[in-house]
Design an enzyme around this catalytic site. Sequence first.
Site, PDB file in Angstrom:
ATOM      1  CD  GLU A 161       1.707 -11.580   0.392  1.00 35.72           C
ATOM      2  OE1 GLU A 161       2.047 -12.160   1.246  1.00 35.72           O
ATOM      3  OE2 GLU A 161       2.503 -11.061  -0.258  1.00 35.72           O
ATOM      4  N   GLY A 167       2.422  -5.971   6.693  1.00 34.62           N
ATOM      5  CA  GLY A 167       3.282  -5.069   7.652  1.00 34.62           C
ATOM      6  C   GLY A 167       2.695  -3.900   8.392  1.00 34.62           C
TER       7      GLY A 167
END
Length: 242
Positions: A161, A167
């Site tokens: 990630e 986000g």
Amino acid sequence: MYVLGNWKMNGSPELLERFTGPLTALQGELSSQAHIGLIPPAGLLGKFPPNCEFMLGAQDVSEYEDGADTGDTSASLLKALGCKLALVGHSERRQLFGESSARVAAKASRALKQKLTPVICLGETWEQREAGDTWQVLTDQLAPVQQQLQGELARCIIAYEPVWAIGTGKTASPEQAQEVHAWIREKIGLHQVALLYGGSVKPENADELFAQKDINGGLIGGASLDIESFEKICRAGARQNK
Ligand code: 13P
């Protein structure tokens, strides 16, 4: 393929209610093509019905056995609550709560002792990538895990990630993600370990990402809070047979 939804510190009993039926049906329908998992905040874990078909996971797990560790959740309790998975070393835990890679390895080890599958999260920041440090950062994050778990790493899942894609709406390109996944696979030398990509995965980009050779699924944040988006991503996972 694995498609895991990480609700982070979001969700409610009402959201859980909205997800349980449709996701149970979806997992039943896609049982031979996709492993679907939901990773809600710890406070919701005990509220899932025992017969839900999809996997349940925890967002974190204590490195300690049950005891005087206020605020932590033990692997044995997570197991008793029906969890199959436990995230360890999510970048938000590393950044906001100062979790070191050594601690992440200890958590993974504790999870394995309770037969939970640790999902070990790795990733570099944008500054680290720009400075050409991606491989060193990932090497440093992996080293304690490799040392402590040794052959048991084969029983884990690894999630790449990139912090800059979490986000932010900025997704790693399929080529960028594949490059890192191939590198991780080579580095750990365990071809059976599932490698998941996380970072702004949405219905619109899931197919392209999941089609990459070394991507075995996704760890989904924001888009997992909406049942329709999450279902579309699960179906994208199911379309790839690996
Ligand atoms: P987003 O999908 O919201 O970018 O989050 C990714 C993530 O951190 C999943 O663990």
